[in-house]
Write a protein that holds these residues in place. Structure first.
Motif, PDB file in Angstrom:
ATOM      1  N   TRP A 193      30.420  43.900  29.077  1.00 41.07           N
ATOM      2  CA  TRP A 193      30.479  44.375  30.457  1.00 41.07           C
ATOM      3  C   TRP A 193      31.025  43.333  31.441  1.00 41.07           C
ATOM      4  O   TRP A 193      31.845  43.643  32.315  1.00 41.07           O
ATOM      5  CB  TRP A 193      29.104  44.864  30.911  1.00 41.07           C
ATOM      6  CG  TRP A 193      29.026  45.161  32.380  1.00 41.07           C
ATOM      7  CD1 TRP A 193      28.264  44.539  33.310  1.00 41.07           C
ATOM      8  CD2 TRP A 193      29.781  46.157  33.100  1.00 41.07           C
ATOM      9  NE1 TRP A 193      28.486  45.070  34.559  1.00 41.07           N
ATOM     10  CE2 TRP A 193      29.416  46.063  34.455  1.00 41.07           C
ATOM     11  CE3 TRP A 193      30.740  47.106  32.728  1.00 41.07           C
ATOM     12  CZ2 TRP A 193      29.953  46.882  35.439  1.00 41.07           C
ATOM     13  CZ3 TRP A 193      31.293  47.920  33.713  1.00 41.07           C
ATOM     14  CH2 TRP A 193      30.889  47.801  35.043  1.00 41.07           C
ATOM     15  N   MET A 197      34.087  43.845  33.949  1.00 39.72           N
ATOM     16  CA  MET A 197      33.861  43.770  35.396  1.00 39.72           C
ATOM     17  C   MET A 197      34.677  42.663  36.050  1.00 39.72           C
ATOM     18  O   MET A 197      35.275  42.868  37.103  1.00 39.72           O
ATOM     19  CB  MET A 197      32.369  43.525  35.639  1.00 39.72           C
ATOM     20  CG  MET A 197      31.945  43.600  37.083  1.00 39.72           C
ATOM     21  SD  MET A 197      32.080  45.300  37.677  1.00 39.72           S
ATOM     22  CE  MET A 197      31.881  45.094  39.434  1.00 39.72           C
ATOM     23  N   HIS A 230      26.511  52.220  35.214  1.00 38.30           N
ATOM     24  CA  HIS A 230      27.139  50.955  34.819  1.00 38.30           C
ATOM     25  C   HIS A 230      26.420  49.759  35.432  1.00 38.30           C
ATOM     26  O   HIS A 230      26.580  48.642  34.954  1.00 38.30           O
ATOM     27  CB  HIS A 230      28.603  50.924  35.283  1.00 38.30           C
ATOM     28  CG  HIS A 230      29.471  51.934  34.610  1.00 38.30           C
ATOM     29  ND1 HIS A 230      29.852  51.833  33.292  1.00 38.30           N
ATOM     30  CD2 HIS A 230      30.019  53.082  35.065  1.00 38.30           C
ATOM     31  CE1 HIS A 230      30.623  52.867  32.976  1.00 38.30           C
ATOM     32  NE2 HIS A 230      30.733  53.646  34.033  1.00 38.30           N
ATOM     33  N   GLU A 269      31.903  53.213  43.212  1.00 39.52           N
ATOM     34  CA  GLU A 269      31.802  52.056  42.307  1.00 39.52           C
ATOM     35  C   GLU A 269      31.605  52.510  40.863  1.00 39.52           C
ATOM     36  O   GLU A 269      32.194  51.945  39.937  1.00 39.52           O
ATOM     37  CB  GLU A 269      30.627  51.151  42.721  1.00 39.52           C
ATOM     38  CG  GLU A 269      30.828  50.452  44.055  1.00 39.52           C
ATOM     39  CD  GLU A 269      30.392  51.308  45.220  1.00 39.52           C
ATOM     40  OE1 GLU A 269      30.121  52.513  45.024  1.00 39.52           O
ATOM     41  OE2 GLU A 269      30.327  50.785  46.343  1.00 39.52           O
ATOM     42  N   GLN A 270      30.763  53.503  40.675  1.00 40.92           N
ATOM     43  CA  GLN A 270      30.552  54.015  39.321  1.00 40.92           C
ATOM     44  C   GLN A 270      31.836  54.649  38.795  1.00 40.92           C
ATOM     45  O   GLN A 270      32.197  54.480  37.620  1.00 40.92           O
ATOM     46  CB  GLN A 270      29.426  55.064  39.304  1.00 40.92           C
ATOM     47  CG  GLN A 270      28.050  54.550  39.727  1.00 40.92           C
ATOM     48  CD  GLN A 270      27.270  53.852  38.610  1.00 40.92           C
ATOM     49  OE1 GLN A 270      27.776  53.614  37.512  1.00 40.92           O
ATOM     50  NE2 GLN A 270      26.010  53.519  38.893  1.00 40.92           N
ATOM     51  N   ALA A 330      34.204  52.007  37.703  1.00 43.30           N
ATOM     52  CA  ALA A 330      33.753  51.431  36.433  1.00 43.30           C
ATOM     53  C   ALA A 330      34.078  52.371  35.274  1.00 43.30           C
ATOM     54  O   ALA A 330      34.457  51.911  34.184  1.00 43.30           O
ATOM     55  CB  ALA A 330      32.252  51.133  36.491  1.00 43.30           C
ATOM     56  N   GLU A 341      36.314  51.263  32.049  1.00 48.76           N
ATOM     57  CA  GLU A 341      35.876  51.431  30.656  1.00 48.76           C
ATOM     58  C   GLU A 341      36.854  52.326  29.886  1.00 48.76           C
ATOM     59  O   GLU A 341      37.146  52.078  28.706  1.00 48.76           O
ATOM     60  CB  GLU A 341      34.465  52.031  30.601  1.00 48.76           C
ATOM     61  CG  GLU A 341      33.353  51.115  31.105  1.00 48.76           C
ATOM     62  CD  GLU A 341      32.992  49.998  30.129  1.00 48.76           C
ATOM     63  OE1 GLU A 341      33.721  49.786  29.133  1.00 48.76           O
ATOM     64  OE2 GLU A 341      31.975  49.319  30.380  1.00 48.76           O
ATOM     65  N   TYR A 378      39.616  45.616  40.235  1.00 51.20           N
ATOM     66  CA  TYR A 378      39.892  45.394  38.811  1.00 51.20           C
ATOM     67  C   TYR A 378      41.380  45.060  38.618  1.00 51.20           C
ATOM     68  O   TYR A 378      42.075  45.745  37.866  1.00 51.20           O
ATOM     69  CB  TYR A 378      39.544  46.635  38.000  1.00 51.20           C
ATOM     70  CG  TYR A 378      38.079  47.025  38.003  1.00 51.20           C
ATOM     71  CD1 TYR A 378      37.225  46.632  36.965  1.00 51.20           C
ATOM     72  CD2 TYR A 378      37.536  47.789  39.029  1.00 51.20           C
ATOM     73  CE1 TYR A 378      35.881  46.991  36.958  1.00 51.20           C
ATOM     74  CE2 TYR A 378      36.192  48.155  39.033  1.00 51.20           C
ATOM     75  CZ  TYR A 378      35.380  47.757  37.987  1.00 51.20           C
ATOM     76  OH  TYR A 378      34.042  48.120  37.976  1.00 51.20           O
TER      77      TYR A 378
END
Lengths: 425, 425
Positions: free
Chosen positions: A406, A410, B59, B148-149, B152, B156, B192
């Motif tokens: 993770w 991140m 996450h 934010e989730q 993420a 992923e 990211y």
């Protein structure tokens, strides 16, 4: 099984392959605040105000409205509204006052930079406990102990400071931290570049995740420190493990060991792994505070403490008894430099200002740093990295399992070239 | 009070000052995929695979281990392992297949860029429901619906694609999105940058938060579109509100309105605000899909639909009855261009592919975009921005309260100069 798990969990505080990368911060920060007289600490008076800021327990969800008080310290003796700056310490896994008093660099440069110093305590450490005394009771209460939440705390706090301190609004903020706090400083600049113009990340092992670096590299560096600090020093340590193993196979050997090491409690055969982990962590800690001047961070220590310890470890070719007596003398440099210790306690290797419970949870969730030793490239007993075992032990202790990839997802792993103004050292 | 709250909550879907900025995406995306023949949609066959990826529901916390299947679409007809690229659509508040079929730009450039197209569905929309049918039951289930989730999830998913698709690992990924999805594309590159080399953020209102822009600016732009699309067009609309108010003060007026507008259900005096909100949102929607070619996104529409609607709104100096008959004709361009509609339903303004429930929650938590009108700089009835009222209504509907400054804290507001390779248009 219970016993084994317990041992591992203790090991997760005591043995380097589980957790020591938490604290390498301080060496670099130490070398940063090199005083003019390298045999003493800089004598800057540390006057600060203790303040509290109300933080949301969960920045990333709206189901709970709970808040807690985050502690932070402010020192503004040299701060100037015009042309000044704000140095923001991104607190790591311990009591913020202790970090404040041991981050001389910030105090040293305050006048030159006309800087306001701010030390922000990391949630779940020191007094900044989201659920008070219940903060470590189960995974439900610990659910908000993550680096992301901590960074969001820092962001909200900086906004608060800029909003409430006259003249602060347009001042540049620089994040500073060491070790895990150094990672936080770097990550903060990566994720919130609108909040800080740059970051000083001291001894920040941001690549100590997954397979970004070989798992043995950290302990190899520790070993090198010992090898270079005195003839045959690392070799003496490397041979000590078998000597302990041989001695501990008999009752009289155990008794001798307990006495020779001046332990507070007599050893049983089940304590031997624990004993070796404790010794290993002692060497690691010495490497982390091997400052060129006398200091008192993890323990009161002389300048170049590894060199002092290695004076007792010049000859590996002696009997087990003599070798271990020498090991005790070397340990004593770390545990009893002040001469005050009546006995040595193998459950402690450093100040109680570190938050071992919180760190244990973080090492079981996000901060999964693979460490290993092989006894050849390093001076420790061989110990491979075992994620499965860690996961099972974490589940037993905290009811959670680590997510080893993770942090890389991140924060980018080695692919961080698009970020700017982060000084790693 | 119950009635009032209900009305406001409907308004939060129907009235521009509450939510319309969710969908401006498509105008810019539309202009991006300008076909060679501007009177028709580009005729690219949209062949894709429907796939699912197991995502963690949370996450940012370790207390839950629950997962859900995120839907995503892949079209790799033109993809080349060598020298190719991956265009990654950061799904927004609706069914991903609908967005996929209406994001012609990605299909248009696929061959030239040897691109694999990936369309990732946003959690809590379409089929990507973290708790299945219970996903919208209470703030506990909705707790994981945040930007934010979602980011993420994207991170992923990209890791998964690079790991599992041969030849994808070292290919550049570009984030693309519109409206809220455009914000996500921009924010994804900000947070990211190790995952995407750049982002194309179309009609992404990343400054429509707090007071970064005046709250009236959006509706002013909508008004300008109408003002420039036909003589006296915006003035006719501006005068229509009082005409509705006057007519709706009598029972016969209400009946006339219901019939003149061909409404599916007769109006009561309590529906009038709702009616006006529905009309307002219709004008806003027209502005968002005012493409230079015929299209079928929110509704089947001719090219330049505002110009077509404004043909009915050339004279504001007529009787209330005539003015509102003209308004109906203009509304009909939007609701009945196909000629298939038997009556108009004031509870709907656009396709059911949009996730109104999820968006209502997001507008009540993170995505708090202040909108207002004054009837002078714009053609709408005056309506101030009232955070307190929003907060109370959100609490009543969802049990949560908005955090209006959080998006700025998280994503930087106007202070985003340290980011690179983000194209806003």
């Amino acid at each position: 099984m219970g016993r084994r798990a317990l041992r591992f969990l203790l090991l997760s505080f005591l043995a380097p392959w589980a957790t020591i990368a938490l604290r390498p911060a301080l060496r670099a920060l130490g070398s940063l605040h090199l005083p003019t007289n390298p045999t003493s600490l800089p004598a800057v008076a540390k006057n600060y105000s203790v303040l509290y800021f109300q933080q949301k327990v969960d920045h990333f969800g709206f189901n709970t409205v709970k808040t807690f008080n985050q502690r932070y310290l402010v020192a503004d003796k040299y701060w100037k509204e015009n042309g000044g700056s704000i140095l923001f310490y991104t607190g790591n896994e311990g009591d913020i006052i202790w970090f404040c008093n041991n981050t001389g660099f910030m105090w040293d440069v305050a006048e030159e930079l006309k800087a306001m110093l701010v030390f922000a305590e990391h949630r779940y450490y020191g007094e900044s406990l989201p659920f008070g005394d219940s903060s470590f009771k189960g995974s439900r209460h610990l659910n908000f102990l993550t680096s992301e939440q901590a960074l969001a705390d820092f962001a909200e706090l900086i906004k608060h400071l800029k909003r409430t301190i006259p003249g602060a609004e347009n001042q540049p903020v620089i994040a500073i931290g060491g070790s895990y706090g150094g990672m936080l400083a770097a990550w903060f600049r990566m994720k919130y570049p609108h909040m800080v113009v740059g970051a000083l990340a001291a001894s920040a092992p941001i690549w100590q995740f997954e397979d970004l670096v070989p798992c043995g590299v950290f302990m190899k560096i520790v070993t090198t420190d010992f090898r270079k600090s005195g003839p045959h020093c690392s070799e003496s340590i490397r041979r000590s493990w078998d000597a302990i193993n041989r001695l501990s196979s008999t009752g009289s050997g155990l008794q001798w060991l307990s006495e020779a090491f001046h332990l507070c409690s007599p050893l049983t055969s089940e304590d031997i792994q624990h004993l070796k982990d404790w010794i290993s962590e002692t060497w690691v800690n010495l490497a982390m505070v091997d400052y060129p001047y006398a200091s008192n961070f993890l323990q009161p220590l002389p300048a170049w403490p590894i060199k002092v310890a290695c004076q007792y470890l010049k000859n590996p070719n002696v009997s087990d008894l003599l070798l271990l007596q020498n090991i005790f003398q070397a340990l004593n440099v770390y545990y009893n430099y002040s001469g005050q210790a009546k006995c040595l306690n193998i459950s402690e290797t450093a100040t109680g200002s570190l938050g071992t419970l919180g760190w244990s949870y973080q090492a079981c969730t996000e901060v999964v740093m693979p460490f290993c030793t092989n006894g050849v490239d390093d001076m420790f007993e061989p110990h491979s990295w075992n994620l499965k075992e860690l996961s099972d032990d974490c589940f037993q202790q905290w009811g959670v399992r680590p997510r080893p990839s993770w942090i890389t997802t991140m924060y980018g792993g080695k692919n961080i070239s698009s970020h700017t103004n982060i000084v790693f050292r």
